[in-house]
Design a protein around this motif. Sequence first.
Motif, PDB file in Angstrom:
ATOM      1  N   ARG A 193    -114.544 -16.242   5.638  1.00 23.30           N
ATOM      2  CA  ARG A 193    -114.530 -16.824   4.291  1.00 23.30           C
ATOM      3  C   ARG A 193    -114.029 -18.251   4.309  1.00 23.30           C
ATOM      4  NH1 ARG A 193    -112.697 -12.837   0.991  1.00 23.30           N
ATOM      5  NH2 ARG A 193    -111.712 -14.400  -0.294  1.00 23.30           N
ATOM      6  N   ASP A 194    -114.541 -19.038   3.347  1.00 24.48           N
ATOM      7  CA  ASP A 194    -114.071 -20.411   3.230  1.00 24.48           C
ATOM      8  C   ASP A 194    -112.582 -20.373   2.902  1.00 24.48           C
ATOM      9  OD1 ASP A 194    -113.565 -23.025   2.389  1.00 24.48           O
ATOM     10  OD2 ASP A 194    -115.663 -23.295   1.846  1.00 24.48           O
ATOM     11  N   PHE A 281    -103.543 -23.653   3.272  1.00 26.46           N
ATOM     12  CA  PHE A 281    -103.951 -23.398   4.647  1.00 26.46           C
ATOM     13  C   PHE A 281    -103.395 -24.482   5.575  1.00 26.46           C
ATOM     14  CE2 PHE A 281    -106.938 -24.985   7.847  1.00 26.46           C
ATOM     15  CZ  PHE A 281    -106.868 -23.940   8.744  1.00 26.46           C
ATOM     16  N   ALA A 282    -103.552 -25.751   5.142  1.00 22.31           N
ATOM     17  CA  ALA A 282    -103.148 -26.861   6.007  1.00 22.31           C
ATOM     18  C   ALA A 282    -101.662 -26.775   6.323  1.00 22.31           C
ATOM     19  CB  ALA A 282    -103.472 -28.177   5.321  1.00 22.31           C
ATOM     20  N   LEU A 387    -109.543 -31.913  12.959  1.00 21.58           N
ATOM     21  CA  LEU A 387    -109.851 -30.603  12.357  1.00 21.58           C
ATOM     22  C   LEU A 387    -110.307 -30.849  10.923  1.00 21.58           C
ATOM     23  CD1 LEU A 387    -106.730 -28.527  13.465  1.00 21.58           C
ATOM     24  CD2 LEU A 387    -108.993 -28.411  14.431  1.00 21.58           C
ATOM     25  N   ASN A 388    -111.503 -30.383  10.617  1.00 25.69           N
ATOM     26  CA  ASN A 388    -112.052 -30.672   9.299  1.00 25.69           C
ATOM     27  C   ASN A 388    -112.266 -29.375   8.510  1.00 25.69           C
ATOM     28  OD1 ASN A 388    -113.523 -31.603   7.112  1.00 25.69           O
ATOM     29  ND2 ASN A 388    -114.542 -33.159   8.340  1.00 25.69           N
ATOM     30  N   PRO A 389    -111.622 -29.251   7.346  1.00 26.42           N
ATOM     31  CA  PRO A 389    -111.756 -27.988   6.591  1.00 26.42           C
ATOM     32  C   PRO A 389    -113.038 -27.894   5.759  1.00 26.42           C
ATOM     33  CG  PRO A 389    -110.203 -29.428   5.503  1.00 26.42           C
ATOM     34  CD  PRO A 389    -110.677 -30.169   6.704  1.00 26.42           C
ATOM     35  N   ILE A 390    -113.869 -28.933   5.788  1.00 27.89           N
ATOM     36  CA  ILE A 390    -115.126 -28.868   5.018  1.00 27.89           C
ATOM     37  C   ILE A 390    -116.163 -28.097   5.838  1.00 27.89           C
ATOM     38  CG2 ILE A 390    -117.017 -30.284   4.083  1.00 27.89           C
ATOM     39  CD1 ILE A 390    -114.921 -32.382   3.418  1.00 27.89           C
ATOM     40  N   PRO A 391    -116.896 -27.140   5.225  1.00 31.79           N
ATOM     41  CA  PRO A 391    -117.881 -26.367   5.998  1.00 31.79           C
ATOM     42  C   PRO A 391    -118.890 -27.261   6.721  1.00 31.79           C
ATOM     43  CG  PRO A 391    -117.620 -25.448   3.814  1.00 31.79           C
ATOM     44  CD  PRO A 391    -116.841 -26.719   3.826  1.00 31.79           C
ATOM     45  N   CYS A 412    -114.633 -27.819  13.159  1.00 30.90           N
ATOM     46  CA  CYS A 412    -114.710 -27.306  11.791  1.00 30.90           C
ATOM     47  C   CYS A 412    -113.685 -26.175  11.630  1.00 30.90           C
ATOM     48  CB  CYS A 412    -116.105 -26.780  11.517  1.00 30.90           C
ATOM     49  SG  CYS A 412    -116.253 -26.072   9.890  1.00 30.90           S
ATOM     50  N   CYS A 413    -112.898 -26.234  10.589  1.00 30.38           N
ATOM     51  CA  CYS A 413    -111.947 -25.136  10.365  1.00 30.38           C
ATOM     52  C   CYS A 413    -112.091 -24.636   8.928  1.00 30.38           C
ATOM     53  CB  CYS A 413    -110.527 -25.560  10.692  1.00 30.38           C
ATOM     54  SG  CYS A 413    -109.953 -26.953   9.749  1.00 30.38           S
ATOM     55  N   SER A 414    -113.327 -24.644   8.417  1.00 28.49           N
ATOM     56  CA  SER A 414    -113.531 -24.182   7.041  1.00 28.49           C
ATOM     57  C   SER A 414    -113.311 -22.685   6.931  1.00 28.49           C
ATOM     58  CB  SER A 414    -114.924 -24.542   6.567  1.00 28.49           C
ATOM     59  OG  SER A 414    -115.873 -23.778   7.251  1.00 28.49           O
ATOM     60  N   THR A 415    -113.562 -21.973   8.017  1.00 27.31           N
ATOM     61  CA  THR A 415    -113.222 -20.544   8.044  1.00 27.31           C
ATOM     62  C   THR A 415    -112.354 -20.311   9.275  1.00 27.31           C
ATOM     63  OG1 THR A 415    -115.072 -19.896   9.434  1.00 27.31           O
ATOM     64  CG2 THR A 415    -115.482 -19.926   7.077  1.00 27.31           C
ATOM     65  N   LEU A 416    -111.560 -19.253   9.212  1.00 26.15           N
ATOM     66  CA  LEU A 416    -110.667 -18.977  10.339  1.00 26.15           C
ATOM     67  C   LEU A 416    -111.475 -18.600  11.575  1.00 26.15           C
ATOM     68  CD1 LEU A 416    -107.868 -17.035   8.492  1.00 26.15           C
ATOM     69  CD2 LEU A 416    -107.847 -19.384   9.256  1.00 26.15           C
TER      70      LEU A 416
END
Lengths: 428, 296
Positions: A193-194, A281-282, A387-391, A412-416
């Motif tokens: 999940r995002d 999250f961050a 590390l980028n949280p955007i999908p 990418c870290c949009s999902t775990l």
Amino acid sequence: MAVIAEDITMAEPVVYLEKLSAFSGMLRIGGLSVSPKETADACQILISLGMDDREQVKTALRTVYAKSREEQLTFDQVFDGFFISEEKMRKQAEEKALQEQQMRENIEALQKMGQAENLTEEQQYAYASLPAEERDRLEKLAQKYQGNSRNPDLYAGFIHSVFAKALLEQQIRMEDAAIGCQATDPELGLLYRDISNFSDTEIPKAISIIQTISRQINGELTAKRNRKGHSGKLEFRRTIRKGLETGGSFYRLHYKKKRGRRKHLVLLCDVSGSMVQFSEFALRFIQNLNQVSDNSKVFLFSEELFEADPFSLQNMDLFRNYVRDCGIYGKGTDLGTALEEICARKPAVLNQSTTLLILSDTKTIDQPRAIEALLKAKCQAGRLILLNPIPQSRWKHIRSIQTFSALCPMVCCSTLQELAAACRRLTC
Amino acid sequence: MKIEELKQKMDESHYIYDDTLATVLFVALQLGRPLLIEGAAGVGKTEIAKVMATALDRDLVRLQCYEGLDESKALYEWNYQKQLLSIQVNMGSRDSEELTRSLFSDEYLLERPLLQSIRSEKPVVLLIDEIDKADEEFEAFLLELLSEMQVTIPEVGTIRAKSVPFVVLTSNRARPLSEALRRRCAYLYIQYPDMEKELAILKAKLPHVDDQLCAQVALTVQKLRSNEAILKKPSIAETLDWAAALDALGVRELTPDALRQTAGFILKNSEDMEILAETQSKDCGCGGHCGGHHHG
């Protein structure tokens, strides 16, 4: 493609092998790496177990084919799709035919509106899968503006832009749904999940996953590689002492160990307004990574740079309040200034044994300066990872991400799940 | 061996299992594949190897992995002291070439767990515990053993297994294991047991403990595990320790006071303790089994 399990008779190993080869092919499409040996193993095990008990067959094949918990999830989905009953298969075929009929009707309606030629096949499919109200809205809009003969080009462009926006949103929704449907296991579901969509009740579960990933990332980044070998200098005391055990014969020389260069982590976390949705999250990730890493420094930035107090990092509540009180939370982003300050710090924060991890969506002011500072930081640090949280599916629409990803590795870290996968790739 | 026979042997070992576990063990045994078991700490990964040794009537050879583990600790080492003594004793009496040859023979070879397991005449159960703690180099070194059931010693050559051990590898997922290692193993992921299984384990391991207390302990532990705020979930071993401690203290009923006093057996950090205290102020966590002293 579906095979009816009941049709396979136990007396025919060749049939097993044939069906299992097809099943292995489906698993490969699902992303599992399946070798012929595994297919042969599966065949052997089915011959010995038989096909009477579906759950037993599923468990046995899962043991052979799936080699991690994530792979087990994929396996279960492929298995349930492959080994289905005839009744279920017929029902699915009927549903699919109905769905396709509906799709055809929707696309025909789109053609009547004169929009079909402007859209790709994928976009037409996205239109057909829009909710009925949304399709009605677009149809009304097209009818309203199409008849305008004064400036047809202008209105056609406007209609197209409204369509394109609706279809892009629908495509993103469909991609998210496709990712979401992988996650039937509630715990594993969080992985897919995002991170910006976690509810409050899911956060504790996510914390434990984040802790595991933090430990893994720290392990990968600070691993003392090339530990074997010695410095070449003889360790006299140990050599003599060990020699005494064998009557004074120095059968084995002992050397001084190489001085390992301990790797340090420097974490730079974006807490600007654009990152607010990812802030929990961050902060959690940074706090956990700091806890598992013996020697790390944490910096926070928005318009200014701020070094986090090590004491506040001991406890999440303390850290969260500390970040909110420090006055930089939720402001604009200036990555350039932050990196310049880090590079200019005395004593030096960055050196060749440092890994700099930047957690940011890269939406920054003064991009040229940020790029310059990023390149400087890259030279000073041993390793730099963004590390980028955007999908990742949205990266192509954001120019700053394209620019920065060309300059340094971006994870990418949009999902775990993506973060964990990226963490596994860090060693490569 | 048939799956029913395996189940029967596990029953005889008083091990509580479910059909999934029995099937996975049967598959690994049938294919002669190592079994990689992953799961949270304390769910009973190591126990499976022990039970398999008992069920199959084999010796258990255990290799505990740690950072820095190498071949000399895991596979073999030459007995240098004995070699030197032999040189000094036989210096004048034997041909030097023959002496050198004899120095690298079985007589001077110190077997470590891996070599011991494949040179054993009778098949054994080899437990490679916490493989994720070992270095990646060691993981790569294991590949030859796991896929070919052989090891190569430079001075001796390739040693093939006299008997094929049943290999069990355990991992707490502290770091991801290599694809190469995973591909060579059958895989099992163990989760915490459900209420029914946990109660069965308690009764099997602690038959002298009162049934009511067992039920209360199992229920409380299940509640704690399902409490998402608890970071370190209680393991099976901790549950057993806790039940044994309560029994030793003479507790026959799990009251809020007893839970508070002995919580250290199941919760291992202060944050979790605080959460328990908060939960207790609303509900003691015993599900009403404590007789309702605190329910007003």
